[in-house]
Design an enzyme around this catalytic site. Sequence first.
Site, PDB file in Angstrom:
ATOM      1  N   LYS A  34     -43.589  12.439 -32.172  1.00  0.00           N
ATOM      2  CA  LYS A  34     -43.197  13.806 -32.524  1.00  0.00           C
ATOM      3  C   LYS A  34     -42.435  13.927 -33.839  1.00  0.00           C
ATOM      4  O   LYS A  34     -43.060  13.976 -34.883  1.00  0.00           O
ATOM      5  CB  LYS A  34     -42.434  14.432 -31.347  1.00  0.00           C
ATOM      6  CG  LYS A  34     -43.375  14.735 -30.178  1.00  0.00           C
ATOM      7  CD  LYS A  34     -42.857  15.813 -29.250  1.00  0.00           C
ATOM      8  CE  LYS A  34     -43.946  16.404 -28.386  1.00  0.00           C
ATOM      9  NZ  LYS A  34     -44.095  15.789 -27.070  1.00  0.00           N
ATOM     10  N   TYR A  58     -42.928  13.724 -18.285  1.00  0.00           N
ATOM     11  CA  TYR A  58     -44.131  13.989 -19.082  1.00  0.00           C
ATOM     12  C   TYR A  58     -44.288  12.871 -20.097  1.00  0.00           C
ATOM     13  O   TYR A  58     -43.362  12.594 -20.866  1.00  0.00           O
ATOM     14  CB  TYR A  58     -44.054  15.347 -19.794  1.00  0.00           C
ATOM     15  CG  TYR A  58     -45.275  15.577 -20.653  1.00  0.00           C
ATOM     16  CD1 TYR A  58     -46.500  15.903 -20.066  1.00  0.00           C
ATOM     17  CD2 TYR A  58     -45.231  15.407 -22.035  1.00  0.00           C
ATOM     18  CE1 TYR A  58     -47.637  16.065 -20.841  1.00  0.00           C
ATOM     19  CE2 TYR A  58     -46.376  15.573 -22.814  1.00  0.00           C
ATOM     20  CZ  TYR A  58     -47.568  15.898 -22.212  1.00  0.00           C
ATOM     21  OH  TYR A  58     -48.698  16.050 -22.983  1.00  0.00           O
ATOM     22  N   TYR A  61     -53.359  23.485 -23.432  1.00  0.00           N
ATOM     23  CA  TYR A  61     -53.028  24.033 -22.117  1.00  0.00           C
ATOM     24  C   TYR A  61     -53.311  25.522 -22.026  1.00  0.00           C
ATOM     25  O   TYR A  61     -52.472  26.303 -21.563  1.00  0.00           O
ATOM     26  CB  TYR A  61     -51.561  23.730 -21.767  1.00  0.00           C
ATOM     27  CG  TYR A  61     -51.370  22.287 -21.401  1.00  0.00           C
ATOM     28  CD1 TYR A  61     -51.706  21.835 -20.126  1.00  0.00           C
ATOM     29  CD2 TYR A  61     -50.913  21.367 -22.327  1.00  0.00           C
ATOM     30  CE1 TYR A  61     -51.570  20.494 -19.781  1.00  0.00           C
ATOM     31  CE2 TYR A  61     -50.781  20.019 -21.992  1.00  0.00           C
ATOM     32  CZ  TYR A  61     -51.112  19.596 -20.718  1.00  0.00           C
ATOM     33  OH  TYR A  61     -50.989  18.278 -20.390  1.00  0.00           O
ATOM     34  N   ASP A  90     -39.470   6.362 -23.014  1.00  0.00           N
ATOM     35  CA  ASP A  90     -40.294   7.255 -23.822  1.00  0.00           C
ATOM     36  C   ASP A  90     -39.365   8.245 -24.522  1.00  0.00           C
ATOM     37  O   ASP A  90     -38.873   9.187 -23.910  1.00  0.00           O
ATOM     38  CB  ASP A  90     -41.295   7.975 -22.905  1.00  0.00           C
ATOM     39  CG  ASP A  90     -42.151   8.995 -23.652  1.00  0.00           C
ATOM     40  OD1 ASP A  90     -41.852   9.269 -24.833  1.00  0.00           O
ATOM     41  OD2 ASP A  90     -43.100   9.526 -23.044  1.00  0.00           O
TER      42      ASP A  90
END
Length: 429
Positions: A279, A145, A15, A250
């Site tokens: 993660k 997200y 990003y 999620d």
Amino acid sequence: MNGSDFDQQHLWHPYSPPPSPNLNKNPVVKEADGVYLTLEDGNKVIDAMSSWWCTIHGYNHPVINQALKSQIDKLSHVMFGGLTHEPAIELGEKLLAISPDSLNTIFYSDSGSVAVEIALKMAVQYQFAVGKQDKYKFLTVRSGYHGDTWKAMSVSDPVTGMHHLFSGALQAEYFVSQPPIKYGKTWNDDPTENGLQELSDALANNAEHIAALILEPVVQGAGGMYFYHPEYLNACRKLCDDHDILLIFDEIATGFGRTGKLFATEHTDIQPDILCLGKSITAGYLSFAATLCSDRINNVIRNGEPGAFMHGPTFMANPLACSAAIASLDLLASTPWQQCVQSIEQQLNTELSPAIELPNVADVRVMGAIGVIEMQHRVDPAIAQSMCTELGVWLRPFAKNIYCMPPYISSPDQLSKISGAMLKLAKIA
Ligand SMILES: *Cc1c(COP(=O)(O)O)cnc(C)c1O
């Protein structure tokens, strides 16, 4: 901070503007240990971000290091098509033992976004197999997200995910408002106040096209660092059942203790049909993820056409990643992580709350080992970075949020440094 010319001119970063000689240089990390990153100039900074939620036990952990060293001498990788191995089996047993009871099977993959792709694909293939070929769309809430691959992006927030840039290429999905009642506030049964009217209308109007509802349970991560009432999720379960729609959670950011429970699902009374993990699953050592699903989905896909699930990453169930994950789960089981996260929560609450008095601060919120100061305006990450590294803390604000999710091993002194830097930044930002 010197940074590398080559990096500045040739390497893309997440990003960020494409490489160019005009950019600020990124500091070079030489090594990392415990909560500290050592930069090339010898400066040590506390990683308040846990490398984006990942390094829950800290860097260079002797137990995880050893697990990887032992595994690398046995088997670094082997194709998972037609073959299996001990690390995949042992990790599977451990994951099923701690995850919601409804989930009985696991699909391993290489990153969070891919785990989400797999979850969405499972939902569509499930609906196809039960004869509902028209149910291939998804419903979600705003400010979520779910990753950067195409389908994961299509269910991430349309504004922060810049859907207009990709509108021709991106399939539009259904969105409803972010759950309006915050975590810790009193639940309101009025469906126009609690967001459920909008959700049930969206379901009622489009149920024949919707395969699944996908949500980050309780904590929305990168889309807004927002915490909402678990009662919303309890209602989602019932609405999904009523409309024959699967529920996907999620937990790529929230899994493995971050919110104070092992999984954020445990803040609710319900269980999802599909769960995504990633993660911190390998404690920040290797890229790895898992998609868990219920027996119902497993059985339907097995008995449907073509009798196989149509996905298979080359590095599926990588043995090194599995062994890091096993070591991390063993560490969670043998350390008082719950107390650590609880004390982090208390300390961040105490130390960050005064920020609400600052003129440009919109909100301050803490849940588990996550602390957020939301500003009225966007915070410039470059200014934030250089100020915080001077203070010995690595922070990378996103949009309006100055936030931290420190390693669970952070000491009270280290946490005070983090909250000190966040407050100082909130004063000038
Ligand atoms: C980070 C994240 C993803 C994407 O994971 P990657 O490993 O970056 O592909 C998906 N969902 C949530 C909730 C995340 O926080």
